[in-house]
Design an enzyme around this catalytic site. Structure first.
Site, short mmCIF file in Angstrom:
data_model
loop_
_atom_site.label_atom_id
_atom_site.label_comp_id
_atom_site.label_asym_id
_atom_site.label_seq_id
_atom_site.Cartn_x
_atom_site.Cartn_y
_atom_site.Cartn_z
N CYS A 118 0.82 -1.23 0.00
CA CYS A 118 0.00 0.00 0.00
C CYS A 118 0.85 1.28 0.00
O CYS A 118 0.36 2.35 -0.32
CB CYS A 118 -0.94 0.01 1.20
SG CYS A 118 -2.11 -1.34 1.18
N HIS A 128 -3.48 7.46 2.59
CA HIS A 128 -3.85 6.14 2.11
C HIS A 128 -5.27 5.84 2.59
O HIS A 128 -5.63 6.15 3.73
CB HIS A 128 -2.87 5.11 2.66
CG HIS A 128 -3.24 3.69 2.34
ND1 HIS A 128 -3.64 3.30 1.09
CD2 HIS A 128 -3.29 2.58 3.12
CE1 HIS A 128 -3.92 2.01 1.11
NE2 HIS A 128 -3.72 1.55 2.33
N ASN A 131 -10.03 0.23 -0.24
CA ASN A 131 -8.57 0.24 -0.20
C ASN A 131 -8.03 -0.33 -1.52
O ASN A 131 -8.15 -1.53 -1.77
CB ASN A 131 -8.10 -0.60 0.99
CG ASN A 131 -6.59 -0.60 1.16
OD1 ASN A 131 -5.86 -0.17 0.27
ND2 ASN A 131 -6.12 -1.08 2.29
#
Ligand code: UT7
Length: 322
Positions: free
Chosen positions: A113, A249, A279
């Site tokens: 990520c 994020h 996500n």
């Protein structure tokens, strides 16, 4: 002194939308639980046969257009991805071919990520060194391919997408600083425990899925992102109020709000796309960035704090004068 600055952004989400309500029919979950615990309402899922490179290409073309350059001007391509099309060649090379660019440096970068923030840091250093002038930096993922659609602890959290930026050499600092970290001792908390070198057993057994100890990841993420905010501000002699936009994020709205509180940042100055995108791993920060650039919230001259946290663990920030 030469610096790198963002000349254009682009992003792409696959057409198919999967709502929380759709997931209620697949696993034991509710729309209410997902909204309350994560902030997610829907996510986009790549069509059968639609690959990470397909998503990356669409985002890249939009970023190239926004920057007003030709694909042949690009001399560095970095694709941050956890879900490449092939073991090799890299997705960056596959994308380069589609863009009809020949000769640029091209490689993939894997930091889960945090991949896009890492890629931005690497591209910035290439440009500052004087060796390269124009970089295409992408975060692109088809996370849906490595989800266990029977596991309610993970399948409700992720989505597919791509975001891209063009970085160009300029005289004023655009990317002001990047701070990149990892601690591999946490590798078991968030993993796909299958891969080429371990042999294909897990892949053949159909077990190459994201496994996550969600609440343990949550605790470390909140603490670590708080620390990266402090580190970024103090290393760059900034006060909290100097930051115009937080571009975090997009894993969980509760993590985002904790980081915003740490920055004493009103939520109106935080770019939040987790509701609509879920996500998207390496794609999440550039997707959020492009969303806020294109809807006019982020303006030229604004100071942005980008941050991410993910598997590894990896984490990092980028301070960007847009
Ligand atoms: O991008 C990389 C970094 N990743 C992250 O940042 C993710 C970090 N973790 C999280 O966002 C959160 O930990 C989750 C959203 C994954 C989970 O939220 P939580 O508040 O930490 O819940 P939990 O894991 O402690 O589970 C609470 C309860 C459990 O039931 P019991 O044991 O209390 O009866 C779970 O089984 O919620 C249950 N649960 C669910 N219930 C309905 C877990 N997933 C679901 C679900 N629907 N999808």
């Amino acid at each position: 002194m030469k610096y790198a600055g963002i000349a254009g952004t682009g992003s792409y989400l696959p057409e198919k939308v999967l709502w929380n309500k759709d997931l209620e029919a697949m696993v034991e979950t509710t729309d209410e639980w997902i909204r309350e615990r994560t902030g997610i309402v829907k996510r986009h899922i790549a069509a059968d046969g639609e690959t990470t490179c397909d998503l990356a290409e669409k985002a890249a073309r939009l970023a190239i257009e926004a920057a007003g350059i030709a694909a042949s001007d690009i001399d560095l391509i970095i694709v941050a991805t956890t879900t490449p099309d092939r073991v090799f060649p890299s997705t960056a090379c596959l994308l380069q071919h589609r863009l009809e660019n020949h000769g640029a440096t091209a490689f993939d970068l894997q930091a889960v990520c945090t991949g896009f923030v890492y890629a931005l840091g690497v591209a910035d250093k290439f440009i500052r060194s004087g060796s390269h002038q124009t970089a295409l930096v992408i975060g692109a993922e088809t996370l849906s391919r490595i989800l266990d659609w029977r596991d309610r602890g993970t399948c409700v959290l992720f989505g597919d997408g791509a975001g891209a930026v063009i970085l160009r050499r300029q005289d004023e600092p655009g990317i002001q600083a990047t701070h990149l970290h990892a601690d591999g001792s946490y590798h078991e908390l968030l993993t796909v425990n299958a891969g080429v070198s371990q042999g294909y057993a897990a892949l053949q057994a159909g077990e190459a899925y994201i496994q996550m100890k969600g609440n343990e990841v949550f605790r470390v993420a909140v603490n670590t992102l708080g620390q990266i905010v402090d580190e970024t501000l103090s290393a760059n002699d900034l006060n909290k109020e100097d930051i115009d936009w937080l571009v975090p994020h997009q894993a969980n709205i509760r993590i985002i709000k904790a980081t915003a509180r740490k920055l004493r940042m009103p939520l109106e100055r935080v770019v939040m796309t987790v509701e609509d995108h879920a996500n998207t791993s390496a794609a999440s920060v550039p997707l959020a960035l492009d969303t806020a650039v294109r809807d006019g919230r982020i303006k030229r001259g604004d100071l942005l704090l980008l941050e991410a946290f993910g598997g590894g663990f990896t984490w990092g920030s980028a301070l960007v004068r847009y």
